[in-house]
Write a protein that holds these residues in place. Structure first.
Motif, PDB file in Angstrom:
ATOM      1  N   LEU A  14       1.033   8.977  -6.031  1.00 50.82           N
ATOM      2  CA  LEU A  14       1.136  10.415  -5.765  1.00 50.82           C
ATOM      3  C   LEU A  14       2.014  11.108  -6.799  1.00 50.82           C
ATOM      4  O   LEU A  14       1.670  12.186  -7.313  1.00 50.82           O
ATOM      5  CB  LEU A  14       1.688  10.647  -4.359  1.00 50.82           C
ATOM      6  N   ILE A  15       3.144  10.484  -7.109  1.00 52.67           N
ATOM      7  CA  ILE A  15       4.063  11.078  -8.094  1.00 52.67           C
ATOM      8  C   ILE A  15       3.418  11.101  -9.472  1.00 52.67           C
ATOM      9  O   ILE A  15       3.378  12.143 -10.151  1.00 52.67           O
ATOM     10  CB  ILE A  15       5.396  10.297  -8.121  1.00 52.67           C
TER      11      ILE A  15
ATOM     12  N   SER B 209       0.819  -1.209   0.000  1.00 52.21           N
ATOM     13  CA  SER B 209       0.000   0.000   0.000  1.00 52.21           C
ATOM     14  C   SER B 209       0.855   1.263   0.000  1.00 52.21           C
ATOM     15  O   SER B 209       0.589   2.203  -0.760  1.00 52.21           O
ATOM     16  CB  SER B 209      -0.938   0.003   1.214  1.00 52.21           C
ATOM     17  N   VAL B 210       1.882   1.291   0.842  1.00 52.33           N
ATOM     18  CA  VAL B 210       2.741   2.486   0.924  1.00 52.33           C
ATOM     19  C   VAL B 210       3.464   2.733  -0.397  1.00 52.33           C
ATOM     20  O   VAL B 210       3.484   3.863  -0.912  1.00 52.33           O
ATOM     21  CB  VAL B 210       3.755   2.341   2.077  1.00 52.33           C
ATOM     22  N   LEU B 211       4.060   1.690  -0.959  1.00 47.91           N
ATOM     23  CA  LEU B 211       4.787   1.854  -2.220  1.00 47.91           C
ATOM     24  C   LEU B 211       3.842   2.231  -3.363  1.00 47.91           C
ATOM     25  O   LEU B 211       4.171   3.082  -4.204  1.00 47.91           O
ATOM     26  CB  LEU B 211       5.540   0.566  -2.561  1.00 47.91           C
TER      27      LEU B 211
ATOM     28  N   ILE C 299       2.308  -4.129  -6.942  1.00 49.44           N
ATOM     29  CA  ILE C 299       2.600  -2.744  -6.539  1.00 49.44           C
ATOM     30  C   ILE C 299       2.470  -1.808  -7.738  1.00 49.44           C
ATOM     31  O   ILE C 299       1.877  -0.723  -7.640  1.00 49.44           O
ATOM     32  CB  ILE C 299       4.009  -2.645  -5.927  1.00 49.44           C
ATOM     33  N   LEU C 300       2.999  -2.230  -8.876  1.00 45.61           N
ATOM     34  CA  LEU C 300       2.965  -1.401 -10.081  1.00 45.61           C
ATOM     35  C   LEU C 300       1.531  -1.129 -10.533  1.00 45.61           C
ATOM     36  O   LEU C 300       1.149   0.033 -10.747  1.00 45.61           O
ATOM     37  CB  LEU C 300       3.746  -2.082 -11.208  1.00 45.61           C
ATOM     38  N   ILE C 301       0.732  -2.175 -10.671  1.00 46.21           N
ATOM     39  CA  ILE C 301      -0.619  -1.985 -11.203  1.00 46.21           C
ATOM     40  C   ILE C 301      -1.507  -1.261 -10.194  1.00 46.21           C
ATOM     41  O   ILE C 301      -2.367  -0.447 -10.579  1.00 46.21           O
ATOM     42  CB  ILE C 301      -1.244  -3.338 -11.629  1.00 46.21           C
TER      43      ILE C 301
END
Length: 219
Positions: free
Chosen positions: A34-35, A26-28, A92-94
């Protein structure tokens, strides 16, 4: 009671392992979102039609396709393109790409809610668009975007559970493993629900604290 304690002794260590994985994912994913979301939001308010069009297409694609379908497309599609990554990295990517579309809309709405005079004043004193965005506009949107942004972060944590379908060992996956050992789905799911509730409660309370601090500074 003894039965509950026995099941809890087996379940909680497994779920704690899943909690750590869920938090990591979740954090990553949120950082990536956000970026990327900020970049897409900037494209959406650009004067160039091609930039607005590209950002709009991105948002439409990721918001209109169910997240589960996107997960499967990434998991099976990336290897076909010659990109070999782990299930965790794929998840994480998707999740980050998916969340970025929603964050972009939130940021775009926050920026558009500001009076045009704010940006015009920044340009009048010689600020570039990037500097005015970072130093003048974005700080003023914080009070507007915190509630919807918090809701999206909560949703991202819950969406991470879908990654269990590609064997990512997050909390839902560990819940299934605990059920396979204890054969007590009700108690295990109650424990999992409490862990999800605790994570999201911490996010919600943290967001409210940031919002209150921002209000005090703004006064």
């Amino acid at each position: 009671m003894n039965e509950f304690l026995r099941i809890a002794q087996i379940t909680i260590p497994l779920l704690l392992e899943g909690v750590l994985s869920t938090l990591k994912i979740s954090v990553l994913a949120i950082l990536l979102a956000l970026i990327l979301g900020a970049f897409i939001a900037c494209l959406r308010i650009s004067r160039l039609f091609i930039c607005r069009l590209a950002a709009g297409i991105y948002i439409k694609i990721f918001r209109c396709i169910p997240f589960m379908v996107e997960v499967y497309l990434a998991y099976y599609g990336l290897p076909m393109l010659g990109i070999e990554v782990s299930a965790l990295a794929t998840g994480i990517l998707i999740l980050g790409l998916y969340t970025a579309a929603y964050i972009a809309v939130i940021l775009e709405s926050g920026l558009k809610a500001l009076p045009k005079g704010q940006s015009e004043a920044a340009y009048a004193i010689g600020m570039s668009k990037a500097k005015s965005l970072w130093r003048i506009l974005l700080p003023q949107t914080i009070g507007v975007i915190i509630p919807p942004m918090t809701g999206q972060f909560l949703q991202t944590v819950k969406d991470s559970s879908i990654l269990s379908i590609i064997t990512v060992a997050e909390m839902t996956m560990m819940t299934k493993e605990a059920i396979g050992i204890t054969f007590s789905p009700l108690i295990v799911y109650i424990c999992a629900g409490l862990f999800y509730w605790a994570i999201n409660l911490i996010i919600e309370l943290s967001a409210k604290r940031i919002e209150k601090r921002h209000r005090r500074i703004s006064i």
